[in-house]
Design an enzyme around this catalytic site. Structure first.
Site, short mmCIF file in Angstrom:
data_model
loop_
_atom_site.label_atom_id
_atom_site.label_comp_id
_atom_site.label_asym_id
_atom_site.label_seq_id
_atom_site.Cartn_x
_atom_site.Cartn_y
_atom_site.Cartn_z
N GLU A 61 0.81 -1.21 0.00
CA GLU A 61 0.00 0.00 0.00
C GLU A 61 0.85 1.26 0.00
O GLU A 61 0.37 2.35 0.36
CB GLU A 61 -0.95 -0.02 1.20
CG GLU A 61 -1.87 -1.23 1.23
CD GLU A 61 -2.87 -1.20 2.38
OE1 GLU A 61 -3.29 -0.10 2.76
OE2 GLU A 61 -3.22 -2.29 2.89
N GLY A 62 2.09 1.14 -0.41
CA GLY A 62 2.98 2.29 -0.48
C GLY A 62 4.23 1.96 -1.27
O GLY A 62 4.52 0.79 -1.55
#
Length: 314
Positions: free
Chosen positions: A176-177
Site C-alpha cells: 500500500e505504499g
C-alpha cells in the site's frame, strides 16, 4: 452482525464444513474458502476492546470456519542489520529478540502455526500493510529478499527463524505504499524455492485495493503467478454497496490477463463497522452479493475479512 459462521454457511455446506467440531476443508481451487487476517488487534486499536483483545492465533483455529490465516505484518523489509521486522500488535508482547539483532523471536506463534496447520489451516505471512518501511530498489533486491524470507519462514535454514521450526504455507503481498519495483522478481524467485520442496504446496496471494488497476500491485499482478487475490472492496468507491462494485472487472483480469488463468478472486470486506472507514456490508447485502458473485463468476474463491479481532468482536 456478520459472523464467520454466516459466511461459511452462505458459501455452501456442500463445499465448506460449518461444524466447529470438524476441521476446515481447504482446497486451493475451491469457490468457498474463508480468509482472516490476524496480527494487528484492530478491534482493540479502534476502541472496541482493551489492547489485549486479540487472542493468540491457535484460539481462532479451533473454529472450522476459517481456511486461511494471513499473519500481519512483516512491515519493514530492511531494518537495523538488514533484517526484516515483524509487528503483531499485542501478540508481539510474547516475543523476544534474537541476541544481537532486532529480529523478533516468537516461539508461541510458531507453535500456534503448527497447531493450526494440524487442523488443515493454511498460514500465510503478509508483507506490507498500511504503514511501515518497505519496498525494493531493484529486481535483484527483490530476488535476494525472497531468498532471505525462504530461510527465515520457509523450508530453508537460518539461526534466526522467528517461528522456529514452523514452516508457513506462503506469502501475501499487501503493498500500500512505495513502488512496484522488485515484487514480480520476488514472487518469481519465491516460486523457485517453492518448487524445491515437494513435501507440500505453497501459495502466493495479493491484496490490492478494488480500483483497477491497483496503484502498487497492478503491474506485479500482470507479470507474476498468484494463487489468490483478495481484493479490498472497502475504503474505496468500488465497495460492495454503493453501485460501483467492480468484481466483474477483476474477473476479466483473472480470466484474460493474469499469468495464472485459474487464480481465485476473493471479496474482501471489513469484519465490523470499526474495521474500515467505509465498506462494511450488512448481513442481507453480503449474503446476496456472495450468492450472485459465486453463481456468475468462475473466478470466485470466497471471502476475505479484516481482521480476526474485528470479526469475532462483532
Amino acid at each position: 452482525m456478520v459472523s464467520s459462521n454466516f459466511i461459511k454457511s452462505t458459501l455452501g455446506a456442500a463445499v465448506l464444513l460449518a461444524s466447529s467440531t470438524v476441521t476446515s476443508a481447504f482446497s486451493a481451487t475451491s469457490n468457498g474458502n474463508y480468509v482472516l487476517y490476524w496480527g494487528q488487534n484492530s478491534y482493540g486499536a479502534a476502541g472496541g476492546a482493551s489492547s489485549g483483545w486479540q487472542k493468540n492465533l491457535a484460539s481462532y483455529c479451533s473454529d472450522s470456519t476459517t481456511d486461511i490465516f494471513v499473519l500481519a505484518f512483516l512491515d519493514v523489509f530492511f531494518s537495523t542489520g538488514s533484517e526484516p521486522a515483524l509487528d503483531f500488535a499485542n501478540a508481539s508482547n510474547n516475543c523476544t529478540t534474537f541476541t544481537g539483532t532486532s529480529m523478533l523471536h516468537c516461539p508461541q506463534i510458531g507453535t500456534d502455526i503448527q497447531t493450526c496447520q494440524s487442523k488443515g489451516k493454511k498460514i500465510l505471512l503478509s508483507l506490507g500493510g498500511a504503514s511501515g518501511s518497505y519496498g525494493f530498489s531493484s529486481d535483484a533486491q527483490g530476488t535476494a529478499f525472497a531468498d532471505q524470507l525462504w530461510n527465515l519462514f520457509g523450508a530453508g535454514s537460518s539461526t534466526t527463524r522467528p517461528f522456529d521450526s514452523a514452516v508457513i504455507d506462503g506469502f501475501d503481498l499487501d503493498i500500500e505504499g512505495g513502488g512496484s519495483t522488485g515484487y514480480a522478481a520476488f514472487v518469481t524467485q519465491m516460486r523457485t524455492h517453492y518448487a524445491s520442496d515437494t513435501s507440500k504446496s505453497y501459495y502466493i496471494s495479493g491484496a490490492p485495493q478494488c480500483p483497477y488497476p491497483d496503484a502498487y500491485l497492478g503491474a506485479v499482478l500482470n507479470s507474476a503467478w498468484f494463487d489468490f487475490v483478495w481484493v479490498q472492496f472497502y475504503n474505496n468507491y468500488c465497495s460492495v454497496q454503493g453501485g460501483s462494485f467492480n468484481y466483474g472487472t477483476w474477473d476479466t483480469w483473472a480470466t484474460q490477463t493474469s499469468v495464472n488463468k485459474n487464480v481465485r478472486i476473493f471479496i474482501g470486506v471489513p469484519g465490523s463497522t470499526s474495521a474500515a472507514s467505509s465498506g462494511y456490508v450488512p448481513l442481507a447485502a453480503l449474503e446476496s452479493t456472495i450468492a450472485s458473485t459465486r453463481s456468475t463468476y468462475n473466478s470466485f474463491g470466497g471471502v476475505m475479512m479484516w481482521d480476526a479481532s474485528q470479526a469475532y468482536g462483532n
